[in-house]
Write an enzyme that holds these catalytic residues in place. Structure first.
Site, short mmCIF file in Angstrom:
data_model
loop_
_atom_site.label_atom_id
_atom_site.label_comp_id
_atom_site.label_asym_id
_atom_site.label_seq_id
_atom_site.Cartn_x
_atom_site.Cartn_y
_atom_site.Cartn_z
N ASN A 128 0.86 -1.18 0.00
CA ASN A 128 0.00 0.00 0.00
C ASN A 128 0.91 1.24 0.00
OD1 ASN A 128 -1.42 2.30 1.07
ND2 ASN A 128 -3.08 0.93 1.66
N ASP B 116 -0.05 4.49 -0.17
CA ASP B 116 -0.73 5.74 0.20
C ASP B 116 0.17 6.71 0.96
OD1 ASP B 116 -3.07 4.84 -0.92
OD2 ASP B 116 -3.97 4.22 0.98
N HIS B 117 0.97 6.16 1.88
CA HIS B 117 1.75 7.07 2.73
C HIS B 117 2.88 7.76 1.99
CE1 HIS B 117 -0.61 6.52 6.21
NE2 HIS B 117 -0.39 5.22 6.29
N GLU C 298 -8.64 0.44 -3.09
CA GLU C 298 -9.51 0.52 -1.90
C GLU C 298 -10.45 1.70 -2.11
OE1 GLU C 298 -7.10 1.00 1.53
OE2 GLU C 298 -6.18 -0.95 1.32
N ARG D 208 -9.31 8.18 -1.50
CA ARG D 208 -10.29 8.64 -0.52
C ARG D 208 -11.14 9.77 -1.08
NH1 ARG D 208 -9.38 7.65 5.07
NH2 ARG D 208 -10.74 9.43 5.29
N GLU E 231 -10.89 -9.13 3.11
CA GLU E 231 -9.63 -8.76 3.77
C GLU E 231 -9.94 -8.63 5.25
OE1 GLU E 231 -7.13 -5.76 1.95
OE2 GLU E 231 -6.48 -5.05 3.92
N ARG F 172 3.56 18.63 1.46
CA ARG F 172 4.27 19.81 0.95
C ARG F 172 3.63 20.39 -0.31
NH1 ARG F 172 6.38 23.19 3.16
NH2 ARG F 172 7.80 21.83 4.28
N GLY G 262 1.15 -1.26 4.37
CA GLY G 262 1.56 0.07 3.95
C GLY G 262 2.53 0.73 4.89
N HIS G 263 2.03 1.16 6.03
CA HIS G 263 2.79 2.04 6.92
C HIS G 263 4.17 1.50 7.27
CE1 HIS G 263 3.98 4.01 10.66
NE2 HIS G 263 3.38 5.07 10.13
N HIS H 52 -3.81 -4.12 7.74
CA HIS H 52 -3.91 -2.99 8.66
C HIS H 52 -3.03 -3.24 9.90
CE1 HIS H 52 -5.91 0.87 9.65
NE2 HIS H 52 -5.39 0.55 10.82
N GLY H 53 -2.03 -2.42 10.02
CA GLY H 53 -1.15 -2.48 11.21
C GLY H 53 -0.17 -3.64 11.21
N HIS I 189 -5.66 3.70 -1.84
CA HIS I 189 -7.01 4.06 -1.36
C HIS I 189 -7.31 5.47 -1.87
CE1 HIS I 189 -9.83 4.61 2.40
NE2 HIS I 189 -10.44 4.83 1.24
N ARG J 199 -6.89 12.90 0.43
CA ARG J 199 -5.82 13.40 1.29
C ARG J 199 -4.45 12.84 0.92
NH1 ARG J 199 -7.36 10.64 6.94
NH2 ARG J 199 -9.05 12.10 6.67
N HIS J 200 -4.42 11.71 0.24
CA HIS J 200 -3.10 11.22 -0.20
C HIS J 200 -3.08 10.89 -1.68
CE1 HIS J 200 -5.10 7.55 1.08
NE2 HIS J 200 -4.83 7.71 2.35
N THR K 264 -6.37 7.03 9.24
CA THR K 264 -6.35 5.95 8.26
C THR K 264 -7.59 5.10 8.56
OG1 THR K 264 -5.09 4.03 7.50
CG2 THR K 264 -4.73 4.69 9.76
N THR K 265 -7.85 4.08 7.74
CA THR K 265 -9.09 3.32 7.93
C THR K 265 -9.12 2.70 9.33
OG1 THR K 265 -8.89 2.80 5.60
CG2 THR K 265 -10.56 1.61 6.82
#
Ligand code: PXP
Length: 247
Positions: free
Chosen positions: A7, A9-10, A79, A54, A160, A18, A222-223, A200-201, A52, A58-59, A109-110
């Site tokens: 993922n 997104d980040h 997503e 959204r 998922e 920026r 992702g993260h 997730h996580g 994702h 936002r990303h 995040t979700t």
């Protein structure tokens, strides 16, 4: 072998922090480019790329998604919220799969799984539209029997499982309980013929236990990978995660 969906997104989150007012998403001084990151992640072994789009943008931006659709060679997993606008968008874009997620503007995040039971008709329409368009649907749900059984009834080919509660409980006394929920959920879903993904996580620590859940097809991460990439580069971050997933 468990597959890895990265993922990205980040990566876009950093760019938007920026350059959100720039008319372009890439080129000139605008960086980092999530599409370039995705291509390198694939080279390092990612089996798919997840974004994702959204509602609040936002990303990831629509332009990123269009470029990804052209550039990546693995699979594009989109997503999205279960809304008429996103259904129309996905039908035109034709990602390889969509993962229906809940969306709440204030969340970072979700936060929780999609409540399929509470919005059965809406989810049903979305699964049907995606199936008619040749796109696989995945439902991002908590490991609860009612959600899993309804996902199967609605003929969503994939789910998922939301691993957030487990990840949050990892260093607490609830870890074993949450792990057992995941394990049972995956077994129940597999028994109903669903392809079971999770996400997730998930990080470089908890993957050691998550990977022992039977019947996992793919993990969307992702993260932790994007964070690790700041130090090692994305190739090493992806390689290391794949090694730990399939040790
Ligand atoms: N799967 C889904 C459905 C998500 O919404 C997200 C992002 O919140 C992830 C996986 C990846 O989560 P993380 O960034 O914590 O790895």
């Amino acid at each position: 072998m468990i597959l890895l969906g990265v993922n990205i997104d980040h990566c876009a989150t950093v760019r938007q922090a920026r350059y959100r007012h720039e008319p372009t998403t890439v080129g000139g001084a605008v960086e980092p480019d999530p599409v370039s990151l995705a291509v390198i992640a694939e080279r390092a072994g990612a089996d798919g790329i997840t974004v994702h789009l959204r509602e609040d943008r936002r990303h990831i931006q629509e332009r990123d998604v269009a470029r990804l659709r052209e550039c990546i060679q693995t699979r594009l997993n989109l997503e999205m919220a279960c809304t008429p606008g996103m259904i129309e968008y996905a039908t035109k874009l034709k990602p390889d799969s969509v993962c229906l997620v809940p969306e709440n503007r204030s969340e970072i995040t979700t936060e929780g799984g999609l409540d399929v039971v509470a919005q059965k008709d809406r989810v049903k329409r979305c699964v049907e539209s995606m199936t008619a368009a040749g796109i696989k649907t995945s439902l991002f749900i908590d490991p609860d029997d009612a959600q899993i059984e309804l996902a199967a009834e609605l003929k969503s080919p994939w789910i998922e499982l939301h691993t957030g509660a487990y990840a949050n409980a990892y260093f607490t006394s609830r870890r074993a309980v949450e792990f057992e929920r995941l394990r049972k959920g995956a077994a129940r879903a597999h028994g109903l013929g669903l392809t079971v993904n999770a996400g997730h996580g998930i990080n470089y620590v908890n993957i050691a236990e998550i990977r022992t859940v039977a019947n996992l097809h793919e993990l969307n991460i992702g993260h932790s990978i994007i964070s690790r990439a700041l130090f090692t580069g994305i190739e090493e971050a992806v390689r290391e995660m794949k090694l730990r997933m399939n040790a």
